[in-house]
Write a protein that holds these residues in place. Structure first.
Motif, PDB file in Angstrom:
ATOM      1  N   LYS A  40      25.017  37.797  32.111  1.00 28.07           N
ATOM      2  CA  LYS A  40      25.392  39.213  32.146  1.00 28.07           C
ATOM      3  C   LYS A  40      25.807  39.674  33.536  1.00 28.07           C
ATOM      4  CE  LYS A  40      22.773  40.674  28.152  1.00 28.07           C
ATOM      5  NZ  LYS A  40      21.789  41.599  27.610  1.00 28.07           N
ATOM      6  N   ASP A  41      25.139  39.160  34.569  1.00 25.85           N
ATOM      7  CA  ASP A  41      25.520  39.539  35.935  1.00 25.85           C
ATOM      8  C   ASP A  41      26.941  39.080  36.244  1.00 25.85           C
ATOM      9  OD1 ASP A  41      23.068  40.742  36.474  1.00 25.85           O
ATOM     10  OD2 ASP A  41      22.192  38.874  37.223  1.00 25.85           O
ATOM     11  N   ALA A  42      27.275  37.872  35.812  1.00 25.82           N
ATOM     12  CA  ALA A  42      28.625  37.348  36.030  1.00 25.82           C
ATOM     13  C   ALA A  42      29.649  38.174  35.258  1.00 25.82           C
ATOM     14  CB  ALA A  42      28.696  35.885  35.611  1.00 25.82           C
ATOM     15  N   GLU A  43      29.337  38.534  34.031  1.00 20.36           N
ATOM     16  CA  GLU A  43      30.241  39.353  33.220  1.00 20.36           C
ATOM     17  C   GLU A  43      30.494  40.703  33.881  1.00 20.36           C
ATOM     18  OE1 GLU A  43      28.861  39.710  29.187  1.00 20.36           O
ATOM     19  OE2 GLU A  43      28.511  37.548  29.049  1.00 20.36           O
ATOM     20  N   LYS A  44      29.438  41.331  34.394  1.00 19.39           N
ATOM     21  CA  LYS A  44      29.573  42.638  35.041  1.00 19.39           C
ATOM     22  C   LYS A  44      30.484  42.561  36.267  1.00 19.39           C
ATOM     23  CE  LYS A  44      25.045  44.476  33.839  1.00 19.39           C
ATOM     24  NZ  LYS A  44      23.739  44.903  34.403  1.00 19.39           N
ATOM     25  N   ILE A  45      30.259  41.551  37.106  1.00 23.19           N
ATOM     26  CA  ILE A  45      31.048  41.459  38.332  1.00 23.19           C
ATOM     27  C   ILE A  45      32.498  41.127  38.025  1.00 23.19           C
ATOM     28  CG2 ILE A  45      30.654  39.034  38.943  1.00 23.19           C
ATOM     29  CD1 ILE A  45      30.527  41.904  41.383  1.00 23.19           C
ATOM     30  N   LEU A  46      32.744  40.280  37.030  1.00 22.87           N
ATOM     31  CA  LEU A  46      34.124  39.956  36.661  1.00 22.87           C
ATOM     32  C   LEU A  46      34.848  41.175  36.101  1.00 22.87           C
ATOM     33  CD1 LEU A  46      33.670  36.410  35.116  1.00 22.87           C
ATOM     34  CD2 LEU A  46      34.769  37.002  37.276  1.00 22.87           C
ATOM     35  N   GLU A  47      34.134  42.004  35.385  1.00 26.95           N
ATOM     36  CA  GLU A  47      34.729  43.242  34.860  1.00 26.95           C
ATOM     37  C   GLU A  47      35.093  44.184  36.011  1.00 26.95           C
ATOM     38  OE1 GLU A  47      36.484  45.341  32.037  1.00 26.95           O
ATOM     39  OE2 GLU A  47      35.458  43.449  31.652  1.00 26.95           O
ATOM     40  N   LYS A  48      34.203  44.292  37.011  1.00 21.73           N
ATOM     41  CA  LYS A  48      34.497  45.131  38.172  1.00 21.73           C
ATOM     42  C   LYS A  48      35.700  44.605  38.950  1.00 21.73           C
ATOM     43  CE  LYS A  48      29.908  47.013  39.033  1.00 21.73           C
ATOM     44  NZ  LYS A  48      28.821  47.135  40.017  1.00 21.73           N
ATOM     45  N   ILE A  49      35.780  43.281  39.075  1.00 18.59           N
ATOM     46  CA  ILE A  49      36.904  42.677  39.796  1.00 18.59           C
ATOM     47  C   ILE A  49      38.215  42.948  39.072  1.00 18.59           C
ATOM     48  CG2 ILE A  49      37.924  40.449  40.431  1.00 18.59           C
ATOM     49  CD1 ILE A  49      35.067  39.542  41.194  1.00 18.59           C
ATOM     50  N   LYS A  50      38.188  42.904  37.740  1.00 15.09           N
ATOM     51  CA  LYS A  50      39.400  43.196  36.962  1.00 15.09           C
ATOM     52  C   LYS A  50      39.865  44.632  37.180  1.00 15.09           C
ATOM     53  CE  LYS A  50      38.542  39.991  33.180  1.00 15.09           C
ATOM     54  NZ  LYS A  50      38.172  39.889  31.759  1.00 15.09           N
ATOM     55  N   MET A  51      38.926  45.538  37.374  1.00 13.59           N
ATOM     56  CA  MET A  51      39.246  46.949  37.534  1.00 13.59           C
ATOM     57  C   MET A  51      39.623  47.304  38.979  1.00 13.59           C
ATOM     58  SD  MET A  51      38.828  48.092  34.500  1.00 13.59           S
ATOM     59  CE  MET A  51      38.546  49.832  34.511  1.00 13.59           C
ATOM     60  N   ALA A  52      39.429  46.394  39.915  1.00 12.91           N
ATOM     61  CA  ALA A  52      39.709  46.665  41.327  1.00 12.91           C
ATOM     62  C   ALA A  52      41.198  46.941  41.524  1.00 12.91           C
ATOM     63  CB  ALA A  52      39.278  45.485  42.183  1.00 12.91           C
ATOM     64  N   GLU A  53      41.480  47.874  42.415  1.00 12.32           N
ATOM     65  CA  GLU A  53      42.866  48.293  42.633  1.00 12.32           C
ATOM     66  C   GLU A  53      43.645  47.376  43.572  1.00 12.32           C
ATOM     67  OE1 GLU A  53      42.147  51.758  45.888  1.00 12.32           O
ATOM     68  OE2 GLU A  53      41.421  52.122  43.850  1.00 12.32           O
ATOM     69  N   ASP A  54      42.947  46.677  44.476  1.00 15.16           N
ATOM     70  CA  ASP A  54      43.634  45.759  45.387  1.00 15.16           C
ATOM     71  C   ASP A  54      42.655  44.700  45.885  1.00 15.16           C
ATOM     72  OD1 ASP A  54      42.070  47.163  47.176  1.00 15.16           O
ATOM     73  OD2 ASP A  54      43.732  48.004  48.297  1.00 15.16           O
ATOM     74  N   GLU A  55      43.146  43.823  46.744  1.00 10.62           N
ATOM     75  CA  GLU A  55      42.341  42.708  47.251  1.00 10.62           C
ATOM     76  C   GLU A  55      41.175  43.190  48.115  1.00 10.62           C
ATOM     77  OE1 GLU A  55      41.292  38.765  47.319  1.00 10.62           O
ATOM     78  OE2 GLU A  55      42.865  39.714  46.145  1.00 10.62           O
ATOM     79  N   LYS A  56      41.390  44.248  48.892  1.00 11.67           N
ATOM     80  CA  LYS A  56      40.296  44.787  49.710  1.00 11.67           C
ATOM     81  C   LYS A  56      39.169  45.321  48.840  1.00 11.67           C
ATOM     82  CE  LYS A  56      41.740  46.011  54.292  1.00 11.67           C
ATOM     83  NZ  LYS A  56      41.838  47.073  55.273  1.00 11.67           N
ATOM     84  N   ALA A  57      39.507  45.934  47.723  1.00 10.67           N
ATOM     85  CA  ALA A  57      38.488  46.433  46.806  1.00 10.67           C
ATOM     86  C   ALA A  57      37.684  45.277  46.228  1.00 10.67           C
ATOM     87  CB  ALA A  57      39.133  47.254  45.694  1.00 10.67           C
ATOM     88  N   VAL A  58      38.340  44.157  45.949  1.00  4.52           N
ATOM     89  CA  VAL A  58      37.630  42.969  45.451  1.00  4.52           C
ATOM     90  C   VAL A  58      36.668  42.469  46.521  1.00  4.52           C
ATOM     91  CG1 VAL A  58      37.899  40.562  44.745  1.00  4.52           C
ATOM     92  CG2 VAL A  58      39.453  42.293  43.856  1.00  4.52           C
ATOM     93  N   LYS A  59      37.112  42.410  47.777  1.00  6.93           N
ATOM     94  CA  LYS A  59      36.246  41.955  48.869  1.00  6.93           C
ATOM     95  C   LYS A  59      35.045  42.874  49.035  1.00  6.93           C
ATOM     96  CE  LYS A  59      39.110  38.697  49.769  1.00  6.93           C
ATOM     97  NZ  LYS A  59      38.929  37.418  49.162  1.00  6.93           N
ATOM     98  N   LEU A  60      35.236  44.167  48.857  1.00 10.45           N
ATOM     99  CA  LEU A  60      34.130  45.113  48.940  1.00 10.45           C
ATOM    100  C   LEU A  60      33.135  44.877  47.814  1.00 10.45           C
ATOM    101  CD1 LEU A  60      32.794  47.552  50.252  1.00 10.45           C
ATOM    102  CD2 LEU A  60      34.205  48.995  48.785  1.00 10.45           C
ATOM    103  N   ILE A  61      33.617  44.635  46.615  1.00 12.15           N
ATOM    104  CA  ILE A  61      32.740  44.345  45.481  1.00 12.15           C
ATOM    105  C   ILE A  61      31.916  43.094  45.772  1.00 12.15           C
ATOM    106  CG2 ILE A  61      32.712  43.595  43.064  1.00 12.15           C
ATOM    107  CD1 ILE A  61      35.251  45.402  42.719  1.00 12.15           C
ATOM    108  N   LEU A  62      32.560  42.065  46.289  1.00 17.21           N
ATOM    109  CA  LEU A  62      31.857  40.820  46.601  1.00 17.21           C
ATOM    110  C   LEU A  62      30.826  41.032  47.710  1.00 17.21           C
ATOM    111  CD1 LEU A  62      34.851  38.313  46.473  1.00 17.21           C
ATOM    112  CD2 LEU A  62      33.093  38.684  44.724  1.00 17.21           C
ATOM    113  N   ALA A  63      31.172  41.839  48.709  1.00  9.83           N
ATOM    114  CA  ALA A  63      30.234  42.130  49.793  1.00  9.83           C
ATOM    115  C   ALA A  63      29.014  42.874  49.263  1.00  9.83           C
ATOM    116  CB  ALA A  63      30.922  42.947  50.875  1.00  9.83           C
ATOM    117  N   LYS A  64      29.233  43.824  48.382  1.00  7.67           N
ATOM    118  CA  LYS A  64      28.113  44.593  47.837  1.00  7.67           C
ATOM    119  C   LYS A  64      27.203  43.743  46.969  1.00  7.67           C
ATOM    120  CE  LYS A  64      30.092  49.208  47.919  1.00  7.67           C
ATOM    121  NZ  LYS A  64      30.481  50.375  47.111  1.00  7.67           N
ATOM    122  N   ILE A  65      27.775  42.847  46.178  1.00  5.31           N
ATOM    123  CA  ILE A  65      26.961  42.041  45.277  1.00  5.31           C
ATOM    124  C   ILE A  65      26.124  41.022  46.041  1.00  5.31           C
ATOM    125  CG2 ILE A  65      28.578  40.200  44.726  1.00  5.31           C
ATOM    126  CD1 ILE A  65      26.364  41.972  42.195  1.00  5.31           C
TER     127      ILE A  65
END
Length: 82
Positions: A40-65
């Motif tokens: 479930k944790d992997a599913e949640k993060i992949l869903e957030k990554i799909k919704m990210a608007e750009d590459e920097k937003a993906v990096k921020l998501i990864l930093a937070k997790i």
């Protein structure tokens, strides 16, 4: 993103991720694995990554997790201390 990345650290691309065939997410920091997410944790993060608007937003998501593991006050390991 504004005030979140004031020092432009995400321009260096410190974080990356890989998804294995069984949907496990491996998060790397400068090429070293720092986090492993399953089910479930992997599913949640992949869903957030799909919704990210750009590459920097993906990096921020990864930093937070990964949590707050990098504050700048870590000691460098010295071979003499081993």
């Amino acid at each position: 993103m504004g005030d979140i990345d004031k020092r432009n650290r995400f321009d260096e691309a410190p974080f990356s991720y890989k998804v294995t065939k069984n949907n496990t997410v491996l998060i790397d920091y400068y090429g070293k694995q720092v986090k492993l997410l399953k089910e479930k944790d992997a599913e949640k993060i992949l869903e957030k990554i799909k919704m990210a608007e750009d590459e920097k937003a993906v990096k921020l998501i990864l930093a937070k997790i990964t949590g707050n593991f990098k504050r700048g006050n870590e000691r460098v390991m010295n071979h003499k201390n081993l």
